[in-house]
Design an enzyme around this catalytic site. Structure first.
Site, short mmCIF file in Angstrom:
data_model
loop_
_atom_site.label_atom_id
_atom_site.label_comp_id
_atom_site.label_asym_id
_atom_site.label_seq_id
_atom_site.Cartn_x
_atom_site.Cartn_y
_atom_site.Cartn_z
CD1 TRP A 396 -1.99 -2.26 2.18
CD2 TRP A 396 -3.23 -0.60 0.31
NE1 TRP A 396 -3.17 -2.96 1.15
CE2 TRP A 396 -3.90 -2.11 0.00
CE3 TRP A 396 -3.88 0.30 -0.79
CZ2 TRP A 396 -5.38 -2.76 -0.53
CZ3 TRP A 396 -4.51 -0.58 -1.55
CH2 TRP A 396 -5.43 -0.96 -1.86
CG ASN A 400 -2.21 5.72 -5.92
OD1 ASN A 400 -1.45 6.03 -5.98
ND2 ASN A 400 -2.95 5.24 -5.89
N PRO A 402 1.63 8.63 -5.65
CG PRO A 402 0.88 9.18 -7.51
CD PRO A 402 2.03 8.85 -7.09
CB VAL A 403 -2.72 7.23 -3.20
CG1 VAL A 403 -3.82 7.41 -1.99
CG2 VAL A 403 -3.42 8.24 -3.85
CE1 TYR A 412 0.92 6.86 10.84
CE2 TYR A 412 3.06 7.77 9.83
CZ TYR A 412 2.63 6.73 10.57
OH TYR A 412 3.31 6.06 11.41
CG HIS A 437 -11.06 1.47 -1.92
ND1 HIS A 437 -10.40 3.07 -1.58
CD2 HIS A 437 -10.42 0.62 -3.03
CE1 HIS A 437 -8.85 2.03 -1.87
NE2 HIS A 437 -9.32 0.97 -2.57
CE1 TYR A 499 -30.56 -12.30 -11.83
CE2 TYR A 499 -30.61 -13.23 -9.71
CZ TYR A 499 -30.49 -12.95 -10.70
OH TYR A 499 -31.87 -14.60 -10.66
#
Length: 508
Positions: A396, A400, A402-403, A412, A437, A499
């Site tokens: 993690w 990524n 940039p994140v 943080y 997300h 569904y």
């Protein structure tokens, strides 16, 4: 003397017979050659040449003998030399050998062959399903109504509001509490306004809604960083100096080209600077970004070709491979046993993971490098070697960049400075990631099931387990297993719920 006299005439006659032309000695050998070669005029010169050739040939024969002797000696030494020494097998970790390119190529070939078999079965079962025109319907229901595009255009209002607020703060027209309040309202509307439009306007498709929400999420993170950096500049300018040549994020100007003009606060509060940051492939704002000297045309064209190629591949594989698997999985889970559920999960895992890898390359390498090259943006480290991750935390932090940089710089570390522990700060980062997300999945689908949110929060105990009990290749295998099976499981849950919501009544 008698013996000498007896031998002398014989040698004289022999030499005369040899050197006398035309006396039936045409086939007499002279120094290994036939005497016929010496029957030209100038016999004296021929005789002298024959003597020189004799000396050269004798020298060559000696050299050949010496070389043959040396060869035999070396051959004997090779026979008696040692053929064993202390060493490890190449597949042993103690050997220090790390060139497994051939094995990697073998894995790629096997992967291609196995997927080619599945793709062939798919063609035989479903036929050709690729339809480029159908892709337009994923973004538009009505050709005369473009709600997702309108949402993207409206996002410029929030950009201008943030710029106007910072200009007023730099002139002290707004106090810090008032500016902070305006920024909070602006960013809160950035998250709620597009979500409300997607939920209330039926013409917004799920794909179009997800695209619009992605743009607004990126804009939210950028404007948050823009607010923080300008606030830091004001704090330092009020304490240390009237002007600040560099922001806190890049304190040294040595990494920039001499031709690039340095920007000082509040000279950065311009529309040009603002929109450069909006389009730059980063989420962290700086007053002076590192710039590349020129735009490389060949590099730009290669990235453009990759973008077009992988876009077609993603669309084609989704229509031909992913959609049939999803349609075959649109049945209630309670109607199947555990083995049937596992079979559906494995059928969905391979195409989902392949598409995820292709999307990663398309977005993080091709697209971001393309935009960086156009803008001469110097920092191209959009990802690191996440494929070598031996822990979930390392993955993690590196898949990524940039994140990760944004979370580290604006979320943080501020929590740590306020006295929160590392564990609590890391949990807060995962909580924020889980929120976004779920926000990007549930709102476009217009259903809230929290599968994406729980999938991210499960990463916390899973990261603790892998870091505590698994090391090296075992940890790397655990990370790959979570990537290959975790995402398809979440997709399967959303497919099942979709569904049940939309097709159960029709089936009944």
């Amino acid at each position: 003397m008698g013996d000498t006299d007896a031998v002398g005439p014989a040698l004289t006659r022999r030499r005369r017979a040899t050197l006398t032309p035309g006396r039936g000695a045409s086939l007499q050998p002279v120094n290994g050659r036939f005497a016929a070669a010496c029957q030209s005029p100038g016999t004296a010169g021929a005789a002298g040449g024959g003597g020189g050739a004799s000396m050269v040939d004798s020298g060559r024969s000696q050299e050949a003998a010496k070389s043959e002797k040396r060869r035999r000696k070396n051959d004997m030494s090779d026979r008696l030399s040692c053929c064993h020494k202390t060493q490890e097998s190449l597949l042993s970790s103690a050997s220090g050998y790390n060139n497994y390119r051939g094995i990697l190529n073998w894995c790629v070939v096997m992967l291609v062959l196995s997927n080619a078999r599945l793709f062939l079965e798919n063609l035989l079962r479903y036929g050709v399903l690729v339809d480029p025109i159908q892709v337009i319907s994923l973004f538009l229901k009505d050709p005369y109504s473009w709600p997702a595009a309108c949402l993207v255009i409206v996002s410029n209002v929030f950009i201008l509001v943030a710029l106007y607020t910072e200009r007023q703060l730099s002139k002290s027209s707004f106090s810090e509490p008032v500016g902070f309040l305006v920024h909070c309202i602006n960013m809160a509307v950035i998250l709620t306004f597009p979500a409300a439009v997607i939920l209330l306007v039926p013409s917004v498709t799920p794909v179009g809604g997800a695209f619009a929400l992605g743009i607004y999420t990126i804009l939210f993170l950028k404007l948050y960083s823009y607010k923080d950096v300008n606030m830091w500049c004001r704090e330092m300018s009020s304490v240390k100096a009237k002007k600040l040549a560099r922001s806190l994020s890049c304190p040294t100007p040595q990494c920039f080209n001499r031709g690039d003009r340095m920007v000082c606060y509040p000279g950065n509060l311009t529309i040009r600077d603002m929109y450069y940051f909006v389009f730059a492939p980063t989420l962290c704002y700086e007053l002076n970004f590192p710039r590349s000297p020129t735009i490389r045309t060949s590099f730009l064209l290669r990235r453009l070709f990759e973008m077009l190629f992988f876009t077609q591949m993603l669309v084609g594989l989704t229509q031909q491979w992913m959609v049939p698997v999803i349609k075959s999985s649109m049945k209630p889970l309670e109607d199947m046993d555990l083995s049937r559920m596992a079979e559906r999960l494995l059928r969905l895992a391979v195409p989902n993971h392949l598409l995820w890898l292709m999307f990663f390359y398309w977005f993080f390498h091709s697209s971001m490098n393309f935009s960086a090259e156009l803008l001469r943006f110097g920092d191209r480290q959009f990802y690191r070697d996440w494929w070598n991750s031996e822990s979930v935390t390392y993955f993690w932090q590196n898949w990524n960049i940039p994140v990760h940089k944004w979370c580290l710089r604006h979320f943080y570390k501020p929590l740590l400075r306020r006295g929160f522990s590392k564990i609590l700060s890391q949990s807060a980062v995962f909580f924020l990631s889980a929120f976004f997300h779920e926000y990007l999945v549930s709102v476009p689908l217009r259903m809230f099931r929290l599968w994406a949110f729980m999938g991210m929060m499960v990463q916390l105990p899973f990261a603790w387990f892998v870091g505590r009990f698994l090391r090296g290749n075992y940890g790397n295998a655990a990370v790959w297993m979570s990537l290959i099976l975790g995402q398809p499981f979440a997709v399967l849950m959303y497919v099942h719920d979709y569904y049940v919501m939309h097709h159960r009544q029709e089936a009944n």
